[in-house]
Design a protein around this motif. Structure first.
Motif, PDB file in Angstrom:
ATOM      1  N   GLU A 291      11.865 -44.861  31.245  1.00 46.72           N
ATOM      2  CA  GLU A 291      11.358 -44.929  29.872  1.00 46.72           C
ATOM      3  C   GLU A 291      10.622 -43.648  29.513  1.00 46.72           C
ATOM      4  O   GLU A 291      10.191 -42.904  30.394  1.00 46.72           O
ATOM      5  N   TRP A 292      10.451 -43.428  28.214  1.00 43.90           N
ATOM      6  CA  TRP A 292       9.745 -42.233  27.741  1.00 43.90           C
ATOM      7  C   TRP A 292       8.353 -42.137  28.366  1.00 43.90           C
ATOM      8  O   TRP A 292       7.923 -41.060  28.754  1.00 43.90           O
ATOM      9  N   ALA A 293       7.699 -43.248  28.472  1.00 45.49           N
ATOM     10  CA  ALA A 293       6.335 -43.250  28.993  1.00 45.49           C
ATOM     11  C   ALA A 293       6.258 -42.886  30.475  1.00 45.49           C
ATOM     12  O   ALA A 293       5.187 -42.549  30.974  1.00 45.49           O
ATOM     13  N   SER A 294       7.409 -42.925  31.164  1.00 47.55           N
ATOM     14  CA  SER A 294       7.386 -42.656  32.607  1.00 47.55           C
ATOM     15  C   SER A 294       7.904 -41.269  32.976  1.00 47.55           C
ATOM     16  O   SER A 294       7.866 -40.907  34.152  1.00 47.55           O
ATOM     17  N   ILE A 295       8.376 -40.510  32.022  1.00 49.29           N
ATOM     18  CA  ILE A 295       8.875 -39.168  32.363  1.00 49.29           C
ATOM     19  C   ILE A 295       7.706 -38.344  32.905  1.00 49.29           C
ATOM     20  O   ILE A 295       6.602 -38.378  32.373  1.00 49.29           O
ATOM     21  N   ALA A 296       7.966 -37.660  34.007  1.00 51.96           N
ATOM     22  CA  ALA A 296       6.892 -36.935  34.693  1.00 51.96           C
ATOM     23  C   ALA A 296       7.443 -35.647  35.305  1.00 51.96           C
ATOM     24  O   ALA A 296       8.653 -35.403  35.293  1.00 51.96           O
ATOM     25  N   THR A 297       6.556 -34.868  35.862  1.00 58.16           N
ATOM     26  CA  THR A 297       6.911 -33.606  36.491  1.00 58.16           C
ATOM     27  C   THR A 297       8.077 -33.789  37.461  1.00 58.16           C
ATOM     28  O   THR A 297       8.048 -34.677  38.314  1.00 58.16           O
ATOM     29  N   GLY A 298       9.094 -32.960  37.283  1.00 56.78           N
ATOM     30  CA  GLY A 298      10.227 -32.941  38.197  1.00 56.78           C
ATOM     31  C   GLY A 298      11.196 -34.093  38.105  1.00 56.78           C
ATOM     32  O   GLY A 298      12.053 -34.238  38.975  1.00 56.78           O
ATOM     33  N   THR A 299      11.127 -34.915  37.052  1.00 57.26           N
ATOM     34  CA  THR A 299      11.986 -36.104  36.975  1.00 57.26           C
ATOM     35  C   THR A 299      13.211 -35.946  36.083  1.00 57.26           C
ATOM     36  O   THR A 299      14.035 -36.854  36.008  1.00 57.26           O
ATOM     37  N   ALA A 300      13.346 -34.815  35.395  1.00 56.97           N
ATOM     38  CA  ALA A 300      14.459 -34.633  34.455  1.00 56.97           C
ATOM     39  C   ALA A 300      15.498 -33.662  35.015  1.00 56.97           C
ATOM     40  O   ALA A 300      15.211 -32.846  35.887  1.00 56.97           O
ATOM     41  N   ARG A 301      16.713 -33.786  34.488  1.00 55.67           N
ATOM     42  CA  ARG A 301      17.788 -32.836  34.776  1.00 55.67           C
ATOM     43  C   ARG A 301      18.053 -32.043  33.509  1.00 55.67           C
ATOM     44  O   ARG A 301      18.189 -32.628  32.432  1.00 55.67           O
ATOM     45  N   LEU A 302      18.149 -30.746  33.615  1.00 58.62           N
ATOM     46  CA  LEU A 302      18.504 -29.887  32.483  1.00 58.62           C
ATOM     47  C   LEU A 302      20.021 -29.810  32.445  1.00 58.62           C
ATOM     48  O   LEU A 302      20.646 -29.260  33.357  1.00 58.62           O
ATOM     49  N   ILE A 303      20.612 -30.401  31.419  1.00 61.24           N
ATOM     50  CA  ILE A 303      22.072 -30.446  31.365  1.00 61.24           C
ATOM     51  C   ILE A 303      22.663 -29.407  30.421  1.00 61.24           C
ATOM     52  O   ILE A 303      23.858 -29.125  30.496  1.00 61.24           O
ATOM     53  N   ARG A 304      21.811 -28.840  29.547  1.00 61.83           N
ATOM     54  CA  ARG A 304      22.327 -27.860  28.592  1.00 61.83           C
ATOM     55  C   ARG A 304      21.193 -26.961  28.141  1.00 61.83           C
ATOM     56  O   ARG A 304      20.087 -27.442  27.881  1.00 61.83           O
ATOM     57  N   PHE A 305      21.461 -25.653  28.073  1.00 62.13           N
ATOM     58  CA  PHE A 305      20.527 -24.687  27.498  1.00 62.13           C
ATOM     59  C   PHE A 305      21.359 -23.708  26.692  1.00 62.13           C
ATOM     60  O   PHE A 305      22.188 -22.984  27.243  1.00 62.13           O
ATOM     61  N   ILE A 306      21.185 -23.736  25.382  1.00 65.77           N
ATOM     62  CA  ILE A 306      22.003 -22.921  24.485  1.00 65.77           C
ATOM     63  C   ILE A 306      21.107 -22.014  23.669  1.00 65.77           C
ATOM     64  O   ILE A 306      20.198 -22.480  22.971  1.00 65.77           O
ATOM     65  N   ARG A 307      21.380 -20.724  23.781  1.00 63.23           N
ATOM     66  CA  ARG A 307      20.654 -19.710  23.021  1.00 63.23           C
ATOM     67  C   ARG A 307      21.574 -19.197  21.919  1.00 63.23           C
ATOM     68  O   ARG A 307      22.797 -19.145  22.112  1.00 63.23           O
ATOM     69  N   PRO A 308      21.016 -18.802  20.774  1.00 61.00           N
ATOM     70  CA  PRO A 308      21.873 -18.274  19.716  1.00 61.00           C
ATOM     71  C   PRO A 308      22.798 -17.155  20.193  1.00 61.00           C
ATOM     72  O   PRO A 308      23.967 -17.093  19.798  1.00 61.00           O
ATOM     73  N   ARG A 309      22.316 -16.276  21.065  1.00 56.95           N
ATOM     74  CA  ARG A 309      23.148 -15.163  21.536  1.00 56.95           C
ATOM     75  C   ARG A 309      24.333 -15.642  22.376  1.00 56.95           C
ATOM     76  O   ARG A 309      25.306 -14.915  22.555  1.00 56.95           O
ATOM     77  N   ASP A 310      24.276 -16.879  22.905  1.00 54.49           N
ATOM     78  CA  ASP A 310      25.417 -17.439  23.620  1.00 54.49           C
ATOM     79  C   ASP A 310      26.551 -17.779  22.642  1.00 54.49           C
ATOM     80  O   ASP A 310      27.712 -17.833  23.031  1.00 54.49           O
ATOM     81  N   LEU A 311      26.201 -18.025  21.401  1.00 52.73           N
ATOM     82  CA  LEU A 311      27.163 -18.390  20.370  1.00 52.73           C
ATOM     83  C   LEU A 311      27.653 -17.186  19.579  1.00 52.73           C
ATOM     84  O   LEU A 311      28.769 -17.166  19.082  1.00 52.73           O
ATOM     85  N   ASP A 312      26.786 -16.193  19.431  1.00 53.77           N
ATOM     86  CA  ASP A 312      27.080 -14.974  18.683  1.00 53.77           C
ATOM     87  C   ASP A 312      26.202 -13.852  19.239  1.00 53.77           C
ATOM     88  O   ASP A 312      24.990 -13.872  19.039  1.00 53.77           O
ATOM     89  N   PRO A 313      26.799 -12.877  19.934  1.00 54.53           N
ATOM     90  CA  PRO A 313      26.002 -11.820  20.549  1.00 54.53           C
ATOM     91  C   PRO A 313      25.117 -11.032  19.563  1.00 54.53           C
ATOM     92  O   PRO A 313      24.093 -10.488  19.965  1.00 54.53           O
ATOM     93  N   THR A 314      25.486 -11.028  18.279  1.00 53.15           N
ATOM     94  CA  THR A 314      24.647 -10.312  17.307  1.00 53.15           C
ATOM     95  C   THR A 314      23.318 -11.026  17.068  1.00 53.15           C
ATOM     96  O   THR A 314      22.427 -10.461  16.435  1.00 53.15           O
ATOM     97  N   LEU A 315      23.207 -12.252  17.559  1.00 52.38           N
ATOM     98  CA  LEU A 315      21.957 -13.000  17.398  1.00 52.38           C
ATOM     99  C   LEU A 315      21.046 -12.860  18.610  1.00 52.38           C
ATOM    100  O   LEU A 315      20.024 -13.529  18.706  1.00 52.38           O
ATOM    101  N   GLY A 316      21.397 -11.959  19.504  1.00 56.13           N
ATOM    102  CA  GLY A 316      20.569 -11.683  20.669  1.00 56.13           C
ATOM    103  C   GLY A 316      19.402 -10.793  20.317  1.00 56.13           C
ATOM    104  O   GLY A 316      19.157 -10.478  19.141  1.00 56.13           O
ATOM    105  N   PRO A 317      18.682 -10.359  21.338  1.00 54.16           N
ATOM    106  CA  PRO A 317      17.493  -9.519  21.113  1.00 54.16           C
ATOM    107  C   PRO A 317      17.846  -8.245  20.352  1.00 54.16           C
ATOM    108  O   PRO A 317      18.913  -7.669  20.547  1.00 54.16           O
ATOM    109  N   ASP A 318      16.919  -7.849  19.490  1.00 56.14           N
ATOM    110  CA  ASP A 318      17.103  -6.598  18.757  1.00 56.14           C
ATOM    111  C   ASP A 318      16.958  -5.434  19.729  1.00 56.14           C
ATOM    112  O   ASP A 318      16.156  -5.476  20.652  1.00 56.14           O
ATOM    113  N   ALA A 319      17.747  -4.391  19.493  1.00 56.70           N
ATOM    114  CA  ALA A 319      17.611  -3.176  20.310  1.00 56.70           C
ATOM    115  C   ALA A 319      16.285  -2.514  19.995  1.00 56.70           C
ATOM    116  O   ALA A 319      15.884  -2.409  18.849  1.00 56.70           O
ATOM    117  N   GLU A 320      15.608  -2.086  21.018  1.00 60.44           N
ATOM    118  CA  GLU A 320      14.299  -1.446  20.829  1.00 60.44           C
ATOM    119  C   GLU A 320      14.484   0.045  20.680  1.00 60.44           C
ATOM    120  O   GLU A 320      15.272   0.667  21.280  1.00 60.44           O
TER     121      GLU A 320
END
Length: 178
Positions: free
Chosen positions: A149-178
């Motif tokens: 349950e939501w009330a029982s989620i605690a440190t180390g109990t979740a699995r990360l199944i997806r991490f999507i950054r805008p630059r993964d979808l369109d490289p022009t949305l990545g960090p600006d060149a410095e």
């Protein structure tokens, strides 16, 4: 199994002359990124039966753009505690989600969202967790799953199944060149 999706607001405009950080709007790149992430969320078939968001202007504007790409209204409950919250405060918010919700969306800010992922997902040989630890860019989404349950989620109990950054979808949305 519960699913928690964390969305960081899109890139905001630091050159906009607002008096308070809370009132900073998105910039053009942030609007583009949020709409693209919304389209990607639609393509993945993501759906939420509960949503909470920071009331900051940049979060509201991010959600407007996400919805334009996603094709449906999210209509989160606004919770002031989410504005610039620590991971511990965000976890308190998650613990309060309704028991009947199976898939929830939390929209907010860094470093709290990044720290929450790193808290909930055990450290180990996980390239997705490593990517979050490296940087949780604006308009990125992390999707976590856990048993119980939501009330029982605690440190180390979740699995990360997806991490999507805008630059993964369109490289022009990545960090600006410095």
């Amino acid at each position: 199994m519960k699913t928690l999706t964390l969305l960081r607001h899109a890139k905001s405009g630091w050159d906009d002359p607002v008096a308070r950080d809370f009132d900073r709007p998105l910039n053009a790149k942030g609007k583009r990124a949020a709409a693209m992430v919304g389209r990607h969320m639609r393509s993945l078939g993501l759906a939420f039966d509960h949503a909470i968001a920071s009331p900051a202007v940049r979060v509201s504007e991010t959600l407007e753009q996400i919805e334009s790409g996603y094709g449906r209204t999210i209509a989160p409950d606004l919770d002031r505690r989410v504005y610039l919250a620590s991971a511990a405060t965000l976890l308190d918010v998650v613990h309060g989600f309704p028991a009947e919700a199976e898939s929830a969306l939390l929209v907010g800010h860094n470093p709290g969202l990044e720290d929450l992922v790193l808290m909930l997902v055990a450290d180990g040989a996980d390239p997705l967790r490593d990517a979050v630890e490296d940087k949780y860019p604006t308009a990125s989404i992390a999707e976590l799953q856990f048993e119980g349950e939501w009330a029982s989620i605690a440190t180390g109990t979740a699995r990360l199944i997806r991490f999507i950054r805008p630059r993964d979808l369109d490289p022009t949305l990545g960090p600006d060149a410095e």
